[in-house]
Design a protein around this motif. Structure first.
Motif, PDB file in Angstrom:
ATOM      1  N   UNK A  29       0.811  -1.214   0.000  1.00 25.92           N
ATOM      2  CA  UNK A  29       0.000   0.000   0.000  1.00 25.92           C
ATOM      3  C   UNK A  29       0.845   1.264   0.000  1.00 25.92           C
ATOM      4  N   UNK A  30       1.876   1.325   0.823  1.00 29.24           N
ATOM      5  CA  UNK A  30       2.672   2.553   0.838  1.00 29.24           C
ATOM      6  C   UNK A  30       3.618   2.625  -0.364  1.00 29.24           C
ATOM      7  N   UNK A  31       4.061   1.483  -0.890  1.00 28.07           N
ATOM      8  CA  UNK A  31       4.883   1.517  -2.104  1.00 28.07           C
ATOM      9  C   UNK A  31       4.048   2.041  -3.268  1.00 28.07           C
ATOM     10  N   UNK A  32       2.837   1.532  -3.417  1.00 25.75           N
ATOM     11  CA  UNK A  32       1.962   2.018  -4.488  1.00 25.75           C
ATOM     12  C   UNK A  32       1.608   3.487  -4.300  1.00 25.75           C
ATOM     13  N   UNK A  33       1.337   3.886  -3.062  1.00 27.67           N
ATOM     14  CA  UNK A  33       1.010   5.287  -2.796  1.00 27.67           C
ATOM     15  C   UNK A  33       2.142   6.222  -3.183  1.00 27.67           C
ATOM     16  N   UNK A  34       3.367   5.896  -2.764  1.00 30.76           N
ATOM     17  CA  UNK A  34       4.515   6.732  -3.119  1.00 30.76           C
ATOM     18  C   UNK A  34       4.757   6.741  -4.625  1.00 30.76           C
ATOM     19  N   UNK A  35       4.593   5.591  -5.239  1.00 28.37           N
ATOM     20  CA  UNK A  35       4.811   5.508  -6.676  1.00 28.37           C
ATOM     21  C   UNK A  35       3.799   6.350  -7.458  1.00 28.37           C
ATOM     22  N   UNK A  36       2.540   6.272  -7.076  1.00 26.19           N
ATOM     23  CA  UNK A  36       1.501   7.058  -7.765  1.00 26.19           C
ATOM     24  C   UNK A  36       1.746   8.552  -7.572  1.00 26.19           C
ATOM     25  N   UNK A  37       2.083   8.956  -6.338  1.00 25.17           N
ATOM     26  CA  UNK A  37       2.337  10.378  -6.092  1.00 25.17           C
ATOM     27  C   UNK A  37       3.558  10.879  -6.852  1.00 25.17           C
ATOM     28  N   UNK A  38       4.627  10.090  -6.874  1.00 21.58           N
ATOM     29  CA  UNK A  38       5.832  10.506  -7.605  1.00 21.58           C
ATOM     30  C   UNK A  38       5.546  10.599  -9.100  1.00 21.58           C
ATOM     31  N   UNK A  39       4.783   9.648  -9.621  1.00 25.32           N
ATOM     32  CA  UNK A  39       4.440   9.680 -11.047  1.00 25.32           C
ATOM     33  C   UNK A  39       3.557  10.879 -11.380  1.00 25.32           C
ATOM     34  N   UNK A  40       2.574  11.150 -10.513  1.00 25.37           N
ATOM     35  CA  UNK A  40       1.702  12.311 -10.748  1.00 25.37           C
ATOM     36  C   UNK A  40       2.507  13.601 -10.720  1.00 25.37           C
ATOM     37  N   UNK A  41       3.401  13.726  -9.757  1.00 28.18           N
ATOM     38  CA  UNK A  41       4.214  14.934  -9.663  1.00 28.18           C
ATOM     39  C   UNK A  41       5.069  15.115 -10.909  1.00 28.18           C
ATOM     40  N   UNK A  42       5.734  14.052 -11.330  1.00 28.46           N
ATOM     41  CA  UNK A  42       6.594  14.151 -12.510  1.00 28.46           C
ATOM     42  C   UNK A  42       5.795  14.552 -13.744  1.00 28.46           C
ATOM     43  N   UNK A  43       4.685  13.891 -13.976  1.00 33.54           N
ATOM     44  CA  UNK A  43       3.932  14.164 -15.199  1.00 33.54           C
ATOM     45  C   UNK A  43       3.146  15.471 -15.111  1.00 33.54           C
ATOM     46  N   UNK A  44       2.825  15.921 -13.916  1.00 31.35           N
ATOM     47  CA  UNK A  44       2.237  17.252 -13.773  1.00 31.35           C
ATOM     48  C   UNK A  44       3.258  18.311 -14.174  1.00 31.35           C
TER      49      UNK A  44
END
Length: 136
Positions: free
Chosen positions: A78-93
């Motif tokens: 859960x926390x690995x997926x959470x960090x991954x989604x947030x990092x991906x969103x930040x990068x692509x934003x």
């Protein structure tokens, strides 16, 4: 090219089979390495099609999911997926702010790569830890 691939297969196949037989940490690292290479190839294939997924995030997310599965099963997912989604969103934003029109598609490709390869591929680790996992 084919000759080189056959040579690499002949050298790496016995090593891979030995690590599958041994199991444990060596097997987990082997699967994480293979999945990381597959994730990198995934990102490069989409780059060839004029998309821009973040290859580093795809590889890191994939390897983190595999290692997390090997270390403590599903508890860290859960926390690995959470960090991954947030990092991906930040990068692509940030890429969207730099005038990349297809940043949403790139985000979806980045996210789906780690989920498809990392989440599903990590089941190889779960399968090996089952009773009679070596046989499977």
């Amino acid at each position: 090219m084919l000759r080189q691939r056959i040579l690499v297969s002949v050298v790496l196949l016995p090593i891979g089979l030995a690590l599958v037989y041994v199991g444990g940490l060596a097997y987990i690292v082997l699967i994480a390495l293979i999945l990381g290479l597959a994730a990198w190839e995934y990102a490069q294939l989409f780059r060839a099609g004029s998309f821009q997924p973040n290859g580093i995030l795809v590889v890191v997310g994939t390897v983190a999911l595999a290692l997390g599965r090997g270390i403590n099963g599903f508890e860290s997912a859960d926390w690995i997926l959470g960090l991954f989604v947030l990092a991906s969103m930040l990068f692509h934003l940030l890429t969207y702010e730099r005038e990349r029109e297809a940043a949403g598609t790139d985000f979806a490709i980045t996210l789906s790569g780690a989920l498809y390869i990392g989440w599903l591929g990590a089941y190889l680790i779960s399968l090996r830890t089952l009773p009679n996992g070596l046989w499977w």
